[in-house]
Design an enzyme around this catalytic site. Structure first.
Site, PDB file in Angstrom:
ATOM      1  N   GLY A  28       0.660  -1.263  -0.149  1.00 27.39           N
ATOM      2  CA  GLY A  28       0.105  -0.078   0.150  1.00 27.39           C
ATOM      3  C   GLY A  28       0.781   1.343   0.314  1.00 27.39           C
ATOM      4  N   ASN A  29       0.292   2.339  -0.263  1.00 24.23           N
ATOM      5  CA  ASN A  29       1.080   3.601  -0.161  1.00 24.23           C
ATOM      6  C   ASN A  29       0.070   4.961  -0.283  1.00 24.23           C
ATOM      7  OD1 ASN A  29       0.551   3.689  -3.284  1.00 24.23           O
ATOM      8  ND2 ASN A  29       2.062   1.779  -2.914  1.00 24.23           N
ATOM      9  N   SER A  45       9.426   3.902  -0.901  1.00 23.74           N
ATOM     10  CA  SER A  45       9.155   2.298  -1.186  1.00 23.74           C
ATOM     11  C   SER A  45       9.713   1.558  -0.237  1.00 23.74           C
ATOM     12  CB  SER A  45      10.006   2.422  -2.408  1.00 23.74           C
ATOM     13  OG  SER A  45       9.878   0.937  -3.159  1.00 23.74           O
ATOM     14  N   GLY A  46       9.009   0.551  -0.102  1.00 24.08           N
ATOM     15  CA  GLY A  46       9.497  -0.678   0.853  1.00 24.08           C
ATOM     16  C   GLY A  46       9.650  -0.352   2.191  1.00 24.08           C
ATOM     17  N   SER A  74       7.253   5.651  -3.506  1.00 26.13           N
ATOM     18  CA  SER A  74       6.772   4.434  -3.791  1.00 26.13           C
ATOM     19  C   SER A  74       7.023   3.948  -5.259  1.00 26.13           C
ATOM     20  CB  SER A  74       5.017   4.755  -3.132  1.00 26.13           C
ATOM     21  OG  SER A  74       4.351   4.044  -3.992  1.00 26.13           O
ATOM     22  N   SER A  75       6.902   2.768  -5.348  1.00 24.63           N
ATOM     23  CA  SER A  75       6.669   2.176  -6.677  1.00 24.63           C
ATOM     24  C   SER A  75       5.544   2.470  -7.612  1.00 24.63           C
ATOM     25  CB  SER A  75       6.802   0.707  -6.826  1.00 24.63           C
ATOM     26  OG  SER A  75       5.812   0.435  -5.812  1.00 24.63           O
ATOM     27  N   GLU A  76       4.308   3.146  -6.698  1.00 25.69           N
ATOM     28  CA  GLU A  76       3.272   3.294  -7.457  1.00 25.69           C
ATOM     29  C   GLU A  76       3.005   4.868  -7.694  1.00 25.69           C
ATOM     30  OE1 GLU A  76       1.621   1.351  -8.775  1.00 25.69           O
ATOM     31  OE2 GLU A  76       1.375  -0.606  -8.105  1.00 25.69           O
ATOM     32  N   HIS A  97      -4.098  -3.097  -0.020  1.00 27.52           N
ATOM     33  CA  HIS A  97      -4.203  -4.297  -0.541  1.00 27.52           C
ATOM     34  C   HIS A  97      -5.075  -4.912   0.450  1.00 27.52           C
ATOM     35  CE1 HIS A  97       0.088  -4.566  -2.455  1.00 27.52           C
ATOM     36  NE2 HIS A  97      -0.808  -3.580  -3.320  1.00 27.52           N
ATOM     37  N   HIS A 158      -4.838  -7.169  -7.253  1.00 30.78           N
ATOM     38  CA  HIS A 158      -3.947  -6.273  -6.744  1.00 30.78           C
ATOM     39  C   HIS A 158      -4.256  -5.663  -5.490  1.00 30.78           C
ATOM     40  CE1 HIS A 158      -0.869  -2.950  -7.675  1.00 30.78           C
ATOM     41  NE2 HIS A 158      -0.917  -3.105  -6.242  1.00 30.78           N
ATOM     42  N   TYR A 211     -24.553  15.532   3.073  1.00 29.70           N
ATOM     43  CA  TYR A 211     -24.388  14.758   4.385  1.00 29.70           C
ATOM     44  C   TYR A 211     -22.982  15.502   5.246  1.00 29.70           C
ATOM     45  CZ  TYR A 211     -23.222  11.067   7.504  1.00 29.70           C
ATOM     46  OH  TYR A 211     -22.684   9.974   8.503  1.00 29.70           O
TER      47      TYR A 211
HETATM   48 ZN   LIG Z   1      -0.178  -2.330  -4.617  1.00 31.18          ZN
END
Ligand SMILES: [Zn+2]
Length: 215
Positions: A28-29, A45-46, A74-76, A97, A158, A211
Site C-alpha cells: 500500500g501507499n 518505497s518498501g 513508492s513504486s506506484e 491491499h 492487486h 451529508y
Molecule cells: Zn499495490
C-alpha cells in the site's frame, strides 16, 4: 522542509493504515497533492509504516522528478500522479491491499451496492480495472480510466485505490470500501446479497452530497 504538514500526515496515516490492518507489511501507499506548487508528498518505497518519519516521505512533481527527500518514492508514484492529473479536485490518494477489497479484485468483480455506504465513493458500483503489472504506467492508465467519475477503483489481482479532497476523507473512503467489500463477501458466503436499486442509490447519492458538517 517542503510540504512539512503533508509529510507528517502521510507518515501518520501510514501508521494508521497498518494499525487498522488495511495494509500488510510494506504494501500500500499514500500521497497528498499540493496543487499550488504542483507537488505531491508520497510514502517511500518498501519501508515499514511504523519506521517512516516525515523526512522519509518523498516530495516529487507529477512527472516523477524528485524535489526533496533521500528515499526512493513508492513504486506506484505513477498511479498517484495519474489520479491528480485526471481528477483536479483530488488532494489525497490512498492505495491498499486490504483483504476483502482485494478478494473481489482477485475475482475481477466490482463492489456492489450491498450497503448504502458505497455512495461515499460517489458511485453505486466500484469497478475493477484490468490486470497490469504493479508500478507500471499501464496500471496507472487503466486505473484512472476504469475509475471514471467515481472516487474508488479495484485493481485486478492487486488491491484498491481511492482519492479524496483530503487525506482524512480518502482514508475514510478506503476504510468504508473495505467495510462494504467485507459485507458483500460475508453475504455471498451464506446467500445472494440484495443489491440496492439504481433509484435507491440515486436517493442516497443525493443525500450524501449534503451529508455531514458544512465546510
Ligand atoms: Zn499495490
Amino acid at each position: 522542509m517542503l510540504l512539512r504538514e503533508e509529510r507528517e500526515l502521510v507518515a501518520e496515516y501510514g501508521r494508521k493504515m497498518s494499525a487498522d490492518r488495511l495494509s500488510t507489511g510494506t504494501s500500500g501507499n499514500l500521497s497528498i497533492y499540493d496543487p499550488e506548487h504542483g507537488l505531491m508528498a508520497i510514502s517511500p518505497s518498501g519501508m515499514g509504516y511504523f519506521d517512516i518519519r516525515p523526512e522519509d516521505v518523498v516530495v516529487t512533481d507529477l512527472g516523477a522528478r524528485m524535489v526533496e527527500g533521500d528515499r526512493k518514492p513508492s513504486s506506484e508514484w505513477a498511479l498517484h500522479a495519474a489520479f491528480y492529473r485526471r481528477k483536479p479536485e483530488a488532494r489525497a490518494v490512498v492505495h491498499t491491499h486490504s483483504v476483502y477489497c482485494t478478494t473481489f479484485a482477485v475475482l475481477g468483480k466490482p463492489i456492489e451496492a450491498v450497503h448504502y455506504a458505497i455512495a461515499d465513493a460517489h458511485t453505486d458500483r466500484v469497478p475493477c480495472a484490468p490486470y497490469e503489472t504493479f508500478g507500471s504506467p499501464e496500471l496507472a492508465r487503466v486505473a484512472v480510466d476504469t475509475c471514471g467519475t467515481a472516487n474508488a477503483v479495484l485493481l485486478a489481482n492487486h488491491g484498491l485505490v481511492v482519492c479524496g479532497d483530503s487525506m482524512q476523507s480518502a482514508y475514510a473512503l478506503a476504510s468504508n470500501m473495505e467495510f462494504v467489500a467485507e459485507l458483500q463477501y460475508r453475504a455471498m458466503c451464506v446467500g445472494k446479497p440484495n443489491i440496492l436499486s439504481g433509484a435507491q442509490m440515486e436517493e442516497v447519492l443525493e443525500k450524501f452530497r449534503t451529508y455531514g458538517q458544512p465546510k
